[in-house]
Design an enzyme around this catalytic site. Structure first.
Site, PDB file in Angstrom:
ATOM      1  N   ASP A  30      59.695  36.546 -10.073  1.00 18.62           N
ATOM      2  CA  ASP A  30      59.161  37.899  -9.902  1.00 18.62           C
ATOM      3  C   ASP A  30      58.700  38.427 -11.260  1.00 18.62           C
ATOM      4  O   ASP A  30      59.363  38.257 -12.280  1.00 18.62           O
ATOM      5  CB  ASP A  30      60.226  38.823  -9.306  1.00 18.62           C
ATOM      6  CG  ASP A  30      59.629  40.119  -8.793  1.00 18.62           C
ATOM      7  OD1 ASP A  30      59.642  40.314  -7.562  1.00 18.62           O
ATOM      8  OD2 ASP A  30      59.152  40.934  -9.609  1.00 18.62           O
ATOM      9  N   ASN A  87      61.817  43.218   2.243  1.00 21.90           N
ATOM     10  CA  ASN A  87      61.450  44.615   2.475  1.00 21.90           C
ATOM     11  C   ASN A  87      60.353  44.631   3.532  1.00 21.90           C
ATOM     12  O   ASN A  87      59.368  43.900   3.414  1.00 21.90           O
ATOM     13  CB  ASN A  87      60.946  45.255   1.183  1.00 21.90           C
ATOM     14  CG  ASN A  87      62.021  45.312   0.110  1.00 21.90           C
ATOM     15  OD1 ASN A  87      63.184  45.547   0.414  1.00 21.90           O
ATOM     16  ND2 ASN A  87      61.641  45.091  -1.137  1.00 21.90           N
ATOM     17  N   GLY A  93      60.197  49.841   0.646  1.00 23.23           N
ATOM     18  CA  GLY A  93      59.907  49.370  -0.706  1.00 23.23           C
ATOM     19  C   GLY A  93      58.943  48.205  -0.781  1.00 23.23           C
ATOM     20  O   GLY A  93      58.739  47.638  -1.854  1.00 23.23           O
ATOM     21  N   GLN A  94      58.353  47.826   0.368  1.00 23.15           N
ATOM     22  CA  GLN A  94      57.393  46.712   0.317  1.00 23.15           C
ATOM     23  C   GLN A  94      56.119  47.179  -0.377  1.00 23.15           C
ATOM     24  O   GLN A  94      55.534  48.202  -0.018  1.00 23.15           O
ATOM     25  CB  GLN A  94      57.068  46.207   1.732  1.00 23.15           C
ATOM     26  CG  GLN A  94      56.179  44.964   1.711  1.00 23.15           C
ATOM     27  CD  GLN A  94      55.942  44.360   3.097  1.00 23.15           C
ATOM     28  OE1 GLN A  94      56.354  44.918   4.124  1.00 23.15           O
ATOM     29  NE2 GLN A  94      55.282  43.214   3.123  1.00 23.15           N
ATOM     30  N   SER A  95      55.703  46.428  -1.394  1.00 25.50           N
ATOM     31  CA  SER A  95      54.481  46.785  -2.132  1.00 25.50           C
ATOM     32  C   SER A  95      53.404  45.711  -2.008  1.00 25.50           C
ATOM     33  O   SER A  95      52.225  45.993  -2.212  1.00 25.50           O
ATOM     34  CB  SER A  95      54.806  47.021  -3.610  1.00 25.50           C
ATOM     35  OG  SER A  95      55.367  45.862  -4.191  1.00 25.50           O
ATOM     36  N   HIS A 100      57.458  38.022   1.923  1.00 26.64           N
ATOM     37  CA  HIS A 100      58.137  37.305   0.844  1.00 26.64           C
ATOM     38  C   HIS A 100      59.604  37.689   0.861  1.00 26.64           C
ATOM     39  O   HIS A 100      59.966  38.783   1.319  1.00 26.64           O
ATOM     40  CB  HIS A 100      57.511  37.626  -0.514  1.00 26.64           C
ATOM     41  CG  HIS A 100      57.416  39.088  -0.787  1.00 26.64           C
ATOM     42  ND1 HIS A 100      56.408  39.864  -0.250  1.00 26.64           N
ATOM     43  CD2 HIS A 100      58.204  39.925  -1.496  1.00 26.64           C
ATOM     44  CE1 HIS A 100      56.570  41.120  -0.636  1.00 26.64           C
ATOM     45  NE2 HIS A 100      57.665  41.196  -1.385  1.00 26.64           N
ATOM     46  N   HIS A 102      62.968  38.053  -1.519  1.00 26.20           N
ATOM     47  CA  HIS A 102      63.518  38.158  -2.870  1.00 26.20           C
ATOM     48  C   HIS A 102      64.836  37.379  -2.913  1.00 26.20           C
ATOM     49  O   HIS A 102      65.709  37.594  -2.060  1.00 26.20           O
ATOM     50  CB  HIS A 102      63.815  39.616  -3.216  1.00 26.20           C
ATOM     51  CG  HIS A 102      62.619  40.512  -3.230  1.00 26.20           C
ATOM     52  ND1 HIS A 102      61.991  40.891  -4.390  1.00 26.20           N
ATOM     53  CD2 HIS A 102      61.943  41.118  -2.220  1.00 26.20           C
ATOM     54  CE1 HIS A 102      60.978  41.700  -4.102  1.00 26.20           C
ATOM     55  NE2 HIS A 102      60.930  41.853  -2.791  1.00 26.20           N
TER      56      HIS A 102
END
Ligand code: DGP
Length: 114
Positions: A30, A87, A93-95, A100, A102
């Protein structure tokens, strides 16, 4: 998908160190780590969120968790503990809207997460 960061990384159009790859997924560090180890396990198919998973994704979803365990063993944090987080949606909080997972390790984790 042409304007997706993770699709571009997979295609080599944006640089990133792939720490693991197979036919269905790849793993990168990340860019903004939230723990001493912070990896992203990314299915190659462009699936925007958990909500768009289809039957064809069953094997890669299983593989995501298998690879998480393998990375934990290889990285030596299998016994100390680690967390796998997805997320789903901006409110969570998914951007990046390419699914994906974490993989976080190397520090004590809090519960519930913020
Ligand atoms: P999320 O907020 O759950 O959608 O997580 C997206 C993560 O992706 C975030 O922790 C930062 C990471 N990220 C975004 N862009 C890049 C990039 O270009 N390279 C790498 N290595 N990570 C990225």
């Amino acid at each position: 998908m042409s304007d997706c960061i993770f699709c571009k990384i997979d295609q080599g159009e944006i640089p990133a160190e792939k720490v693991f790859e197979d036919e269905g997924l790849f793993v990168i560090k990340d860019v903004n780590p939230q723990a001493p180890t912070h990896l992203l396990i990314i299915p190659k198919r462009h699936i925007p969120t958990l909500l768009e998973l289809e039957e064809q994704d069953r094997s890669v979803m299983s593989r995501v968790h298998e690879v998480a365990g393998k990375l934990a063993c290889d990285g030596g944090f299998d016994q100390s503990g680690f967390r796998v987080v997805v997320n789903c949606g901006a409110g969570a909080g998914q951007s990046v809207f390419h699914i994906h997972f974490h993989l976080l390790a190397g520090r004590a984790m809090q519960w519930p997460p913020g």
